[in-house]
Scaffold this motif. Structure first.
Motif, PDB file in Angstrom:
ATOM      1  N   LEU B  50       0.819  -1.203   0.000  1.00 18.43           N
ATOM      2  CA  LEU B  50       0.000   0.000   0.000  1.00 18.43           C
ATOM      3  C   LEU B  50       0.857   1.259   0.000  1.00 18.43           C
ATOM      4  N   GLU B  51       1.859   1.258   0.877  1.00 18.59           N
ATOM      5  CA  GLU B  51       2.686   2.460   1.037  1.00 18.59           C
ATOM      6  C   GLU B  51       3.409   2.790  -0.266  1.00 18.59           C
ATOM      7  N   ASP B  52       3.965   1.736  -0.898  1.00 14.86           N
ATOM      8  CA  ASP B  52       4.683   1.944  -2.145  1.00 14.86           C
ATOM      9  C   ASP B  52       3.773   2.535  -3.207  1.00 14.86           C
ATOM     10  N   ALA B  53       2.587   1.956  -3.314  1.00 11.79           N
ATOM     11  CA  ALA B  53       1.657   2.401  -4.346  1.00 11.79           C
ATOM     12  C   ALA B  53       1.276   3.863  -4.133  1.00 11.79           C
ATOM     13  N   ILE B  54       1.008   4.208  -2.880  1.00 20.76           N
ATOM     14  CA  ILE B  54       0.609   5.581  -2.580  1.00 20.76           C
ATOM     15  C   ILE B  54       1.751   6.539  -2.875  1.00 20.76           C
ATOM     16  N   LEU B  55       2.924   6.153  -2.414  1.00 20.67           N
ATOM     17  CA  LEU B  55       4.082   7.020  -2.584  1.00 20.67           C
ATOM     18  C   LEU B  55       4.410   7.213  -4.058  1.00 20.67           C
ATOM     19  N   THR B  56       4.359   6.120  -4.819  1.00 20.53           N
ATOM     20  CA  THR B  56       4.730   6.203  -6.231  1.00 20.53           C
ATOM     21  C   THR B  56       3.727   7.013  -7.023  1.00 20.53           C
ATOM     22  N   ILE B  97      -8.484  19.358  -7.530  1.00 17.49           N
ATOM     23  CA  ILE B  97      -8.080  17.972  -7.378  1.00 17.49           C
ATOM     24  C   ILE B  97      -7.094  17.610  -8.477  1.00 17.49           C
ATOM     25  N   GLN B  98      -5.934  17.073  -8.044  1.00 16.64           N
ATOM     26  CA  GLN B  98      -4.943  16.676  -9.029  1.00 16.64           C
ATOM     27  C   GLN B  98      -5.083  15.207  -9.379  1.00 16.64           C
ATOM     28  N   ARG B  99      -5.221  14.397  -8.336  1.00 17.95           N
ATOM     29  CA  ARG B  99      -5.305  12.967  -8.572  1.00 17.95           C
ATOM     30  C   ARG B  99      -6.218  12.306  -7.555  1.00 17.95           C
ATOM     31  N   VAL B 100      -6.837  11.240  -7.999  1.00 20.56           N
ATOM     32  CA  VAL B 100      -7.669  10.442  -7.112  1.00 20.56           C
ATOM     33  C   VAL B 100      -7.233   8.996  -7.285  1.00 20.56           C
ATOM     34  N   ALA B 101      -7.087   8.278  -6.187  1.00 23.54           N
ATOM     35  CA  ALA B 101      -6.685   6.884  -6.297  1.00 23.54           C
ATOM     36  C   ALA B 101      -7.583   6.001  -5.446  1.00 23.54           C
ATOM     37  N   PHE B 102      -7.926   4.840  -5.991  1.00 26.80           N
ATOM     38  CA  PHE B 102      -8.614   3.806  -5.227  1.00 26.80           C
ATOM     39  C   PHE B 102      -7.618   2.692  -4.949  1.00 26.80           C
ATOM     40  N   LEU B 103      -7.510   2.318  -3.689  1.00 23.72           N
ATOM     41  CA  LEU B 103      -6.582   1.252  -3.346  1.00 23.72           C
ATOM     42  C   LEU B 103      -7.284   0.179  -2.533  1.00 23.72           C
TER      43      LEU B 103
END
Lengths: 105, 162
Positions: B50-56, B97-103
């Protein structure tokens, strides 16, 4: 490689805003699923979807493998009027492409 | 005179060839930085934690656990029978809003979907995700260089990562 398009897109003016609903026809194989012969189905999933209103790009969606089969999206666009053209283009990981287009009603 | 002319001509041809080769190389993307090439953010989608995906994907920013995002999963909420199609809906009053992510935390690759909306897009945004097993689903928004994060736990009857 353009597959025959069964993609659906609908756009409707509602309370002054444009409501867009998209349903793409795509198997979205993750690369981990198996077929009836217990063989892995190679990955095949939509990666990139772009959406335009008239000539203005309004939304980019990047999908991973966790997007459901026959992906569905719904969102609204600010303002808009009847006759606006909403256009959409998708590309998957093996290079297939598709487009869909509709006019706002 | 004639020889001299020929020499010039050769030079010119040589130069034009090398120039066009260079242009070809540049166009093919060999010389471009990877970031520009990354039409699809492969690193983020292939991140296994999760952390990697968010950070990247979202980058580093001050993280705010915010009520400005309303996030709904499943119907009825927090419960989904079929993990292959878990409806999610995100609603927000944020601007810029720049980006939105679903994880999805427990999926093999947590980053499920990422949006880059322009100001013309009004939320809610609805879509469907695959969820492998009971998991925390996280919605994150990067707006004004701040990260807004909210999450919901969803229970799955049939795993959906086939």
């Amino acid at each position: 490689m353009t597959t025959k398009s069964r993609d659906r897109i609908r756009a409707k003016l509602q309370d002054g805003n444009t409501v867009v609903r998209i349903l793409l026809a795509h198997p979205m194989h993750t690369g981990r699923g198996k077929n009836a012969e217990d063989e892995l189905i190679p990955a095949e999933f939509i990666q990139d979807i772009r959406c335009w209103r008239n000539d203005e790009e309004v939304l980019t969606v990047k999908c991973g493998t966790a997007t459901s089969r026959n992906p569905y999206f719904a969102f609204q666009l600010e303002a808009g009027e009847v006759g606006d053209i909403i256009r959409l283009r998708w590309v998957d990981n093996i290079g297939s492409k598709g487009t869909a287009e509709t006019t706002v009603v | 005179m004639n020889d001299n002319f020929d020499e010039q001509r050769r030079q010119l041809i040589k130069r034009s060839i090398s120039a066009s080769t260079l242009a070809l190389v540049a166009a093919s993307g060999l010389m471009l930085p990877r970031v520009l090439l990354a039409h699809w953010p492969q690193d983020a989608f292939n991140a296994e934690t999760l952390e990697d995906a968010i950070l990247t994907f979202l980058g580093e920013a001050e993280e705010v656990n915010e009520e400005a995002i309303q996030f709904t999963i499943g119907s009825p909420p927090t419960y989904a029978v079929n993990g292959a199609t878990v409806p999610v809906e995100i609603h927000t009053s944020l601007e810029n809003i720049q980006r939105v992510a679903f994880l999805v935390e427990k999926n093999p690759f947590p980053l499920a979907m990422a949006l880059e909306p322009t100001s013309a897009v009004i939320f809610p945004f609805k879509t469907m995700l695959k969820v492998a097993e009971d998991s925390e689903i996280i919605a994150m928004i990067r707006a004004d260089d701040k990260l807004y994060r909210t999450s919901r736990y969803v229970e799955i009857d049939i795993g959906g990562c086939a």
